[in-house]
Design an enzyme around this catalytic site. Sequence first.
Site, PDB file in Angstrom:
ATOM      1  N   CYS A 288     -20.090   0.698  21.106  1.00 28.51           N
ATOM      2  CA  CYS A 288     -18.821   0.814  21.848  1.00 28.51           C
ATOM      3  C   CYS A 288     -18.979   1.701  23.083  1.00 28.51           C
ATOM      4  O   CYS A 288     -18.059   2.442  23.454  1.00 28.51           O
ATOM      5  CB  CYS A 288     -17.679   1.338  20.975  1.00 28.51           C
ATOM      6  SG  CYS A 288     -17.243   0.233  19.650  1.00 28.51           S
TER       7      CYS A 288
ATOM      8  N   GLN B 288     -16.576  12.580  16.664  1.00 26.92           N
ATOM      9  CA  GLN B 288     -17.902  12.867  16.100  1.00 26.92           C
ATOM     10  C   GLN B 288     -18.106  14.370  15.879  1.00 26.92           C
ATOM     11  O   GLN B 288     -19.233  14.799  15.623  1.00 26.92           O
ATOM     12  CB  GLN B 288     -19.004  12.332  17.028  1.00 26.92           C
ATOM     13  CG  GLN B 288     -18.999  10.835  17.197  1.00 26.92           C
ATOM     14  CD  GLN B 288     -19.376  10.081  15.917  1.00 26.92           C
ATOM     15  OE1 GLN B 288     -20.008  10.625  15.016  1.00 26.92           O
ATOM     16  NE2 GLN B 288     -18.968   8.830  15.833  1.00 26.92           N
TER      17      GLN B 288
ATOM     18  N   HIS C 262     -17.037   6.709  24.513  1.00 29.84           N
ATOM     19  CA  HIS C 262     -16.730   5.539  23.687  1.00 29.84           C
ATOM     20  C   HIS C 262     -15.635   4.754  24.429  1.00 29.84           C
ATOM     21  O   HIS C 262     -14.826   5.329  25.142  1.00 29.84           O
ATOM     22  CB  HIS C 262     -16.192   6.071  22.351  1.00 29.84           C
ATOM     23  CG  HIS C 262     -15.981   5.062  21.279  1.00 29.84           C
ATOM     24  ND1 HIS C 262     -14.886   4.236  21.255  1.00 29.84           N
ATOM     25  CD2 HIS C 262     -16.711   4.765  20.174  1.00 29.84           C
ATOM     26  CE1 HIS C 262     -14.956   3.467  20.163  1.00 29.84           C
ATOM     27  NE2 HIS C 262     -16.049   3.771  19.496  1.00 29.84           N
TER      28      HIS C 262
ATOM     29  N   LYS D  92     -14.108   9.418   9.563  1.00 27.72           N
ATOM     30  CA  LYS D  92     -15.423   9.975   9.916  1.00 27.72           C
ATOM     31  C   LYS D  92     -15.621  11.351   9.287  1.00 27.72           C
ATOM     32  O   LYS D  92     -16.681  11.946   9.392  1.00 27.72           O
ATOM     33  CB  LYS D  92     -15.563  10.066  11.430  1.00 27.72           C
ATOM     34  CG  LYS D  92     -15.518   8.671  12.076  1.00 27.72           C
ATOM     35  CD  LYS D  92     -16.088   8.672  13.451  1.00 27.72           C
ATOM     36  CE  LYS D  92     -15.676   7.457  14.232  1.00 27.72           C
ATOM     37  NZ  LYS D  92     -16.662   6.380  14.196  1.00 27.72           N
TER      38      LYS D  92
HETATM   39  N1  PLP Z   1     -14.749   8.249  19.969  1.00 32.37           N
HETATM   40  C1  PLP Z   1     -15.967   8.359  19.442  1.00 32.37           C
HETATM   41  C2  PLP Z   1     -16.950   9.317  20.036  1.00 32.37           C
HETATM   42  C3  PLP Z   1     -16.306   7.573  18.343  1.00 32.37           C
HETATM   43  O1  PLP Z   1     -17.527   7.664  17.802  1.00 32.37           O
HETATM   44  C4  PLP Z   1     -15.344   6.674  17.811  1.00 32.37           C
HETATM   45  C5  PLP Z   1     -15.705   5.791  16.687  1.00 32.37           C
HETATM   46  O2  PLP Z   1     -16.845   5.398  16.524  1.00 32.37           O
HETATM   47  C6  PLP Z   1     -14.093   6.621  18.405  1.00 32.37           C
HETATM   48  C7  PLP Z   1     -13.828   7.427  19.479  1.00 32.37           C
HETATM   49  C8  PLP Z   1     -13.024   5.706  17.896  1.00 32.37           C
HETATM   50  O3  PLP Z   1     -12.638   6.065  16.601  1.00 32.37           O
HETATM   51  P1  PLP Z   1     -11.651   5.131  15.765  1.00 32.37           P
HETATM   52  O4  PLP Z   1     -12.199   3.745  15.853  1.00 32.37           O
HETATM   53  O5  PLP Z   1     -11.725   5.710  14.385  1.00 32.37           O
HETATM   54  O6  PLP Z   1     -10.300   5.265  16.380  1.00 32.37           O
END
Ligand code: PLP
Length: 404
Positions: free
Chosen positions: A362, A201, A121, A224
């Site tokens: 993302c 995740q 991500h 999440k």
């Molecule tokens: N890493 C992974 C694998 C994610 O799926 C996400 C969110 O979709 C994030 C990081 C970032 O999470 P947050 O936006 O809650 O900080």
Amino acid sequence: MNTISDVRNLFPILNQKVNGKPLIYFDNAATSQKPKQVIEAIENYYSQYNSNIHRGAHYLANLATEAYEHSRQVIAQYLNAETQEINFVRGTTEGINLVAQTYGKANVKAGDEIIVSAMEHHSNIVPWQMLCEEKGATLKVVPIFDSGDLDMEAYEKLLSAKTKIVAVTYISNALGTVNPVQEIIAKAHEVGAVVLVDAAQAVQHKKIDVKALDVDFLAFSGHKVFGPTGIGILYGKRELLEAMPPYMGGGEMIDNVTFEKTTFNKIPYKFEAGTPHIEGGIVLGKAIEFVQEIGLDFIAEKEAELLHYGTQKLSAIDGLRFVGTAQEKCSVISFLVKDIHPYDIGTLLDKQGIAIRTGHHCCQPLMKRLQIEGTCRASFAFYNTAEEIDVFAKALEKSIAMLS
Ligand code: PLP
């Protein structure tokens, strides 16, 4: 408990119509829905004991402080960590940035290398890229196979004495791939690198034992895992956190302040400057207790059934191809249909009350690697049902017919 209608009754939001059709929520990888316990805990906090924490000597301040610190203990036990190794942050993104800006700044120098994977991500790429630019270090990328499995041989080849940090996701939000993090961590330790696991995740699907994994840092987001937005956890090994410089300066993170010099508080408060997201911290603990009540085994079993059934059902659809067919997957199905733009499919499904995600999730570098712009992504939680998948598959076929 634990019949599916008992489970669904715990989530008031699921019981509604969208565009005249019963809501089918398949965007759980973006954010999970919240059970009554969590919603009530938010209301209880603000209606019964809202107060600033750690500072006041009064009744409400003590109640709020106790609840906040109790939550830290609940989360520590959930991860098999020590309580002071649990830092409240805004979410996964802030947790990773914190490590990059503190541990990273203190330990990475010109010529060093940081390893990420091709399926990360953006929040587990950009903070490291920023650090590399600042320090003259190099970002190395572990490639993946077309299936979405990590190329572990290539990973081992990338590791060297130059490797200072390995930052990798436990489970890919875009493909559902479950990475062999235990092995990744062990190999990184052989060359003296520390490992950060992005568990955004993972916590909602899998039992995580930070001691058994021997992971150095691990970050996740409350929203999440059935908790509120704006709160998350950064776990770090005690000796690493103690040696790291602070992140933000301000109230709470200090021991003593003079204009000449400031000394810092002990961990975890050293990394918690300012008034925190008190309600979020307390309620995240309630969300974790909720997961424990439901049981991770129950969750894993239900989600595996949904993944299996959903994969079977969608494979029967003409022109549909899966993006991400790794050997070990969690309940995420990414797909494309013919040359139809994912957004068009998402929009037509929404008209039929079905929420999926479309786009690059993302993960632009991953999409580039797969030579696609994005995917349609259906991600299931344990409160979803096979009947919903049936409706979804029919609605998808109808949408495809309209778009073809
Ligand atoms: N890493 C992974 C694998 C994610 O799926 C996400 C969110 O979709 C994030 C990081 C970032 O999470 P947050 O936006 O809650 O900080």
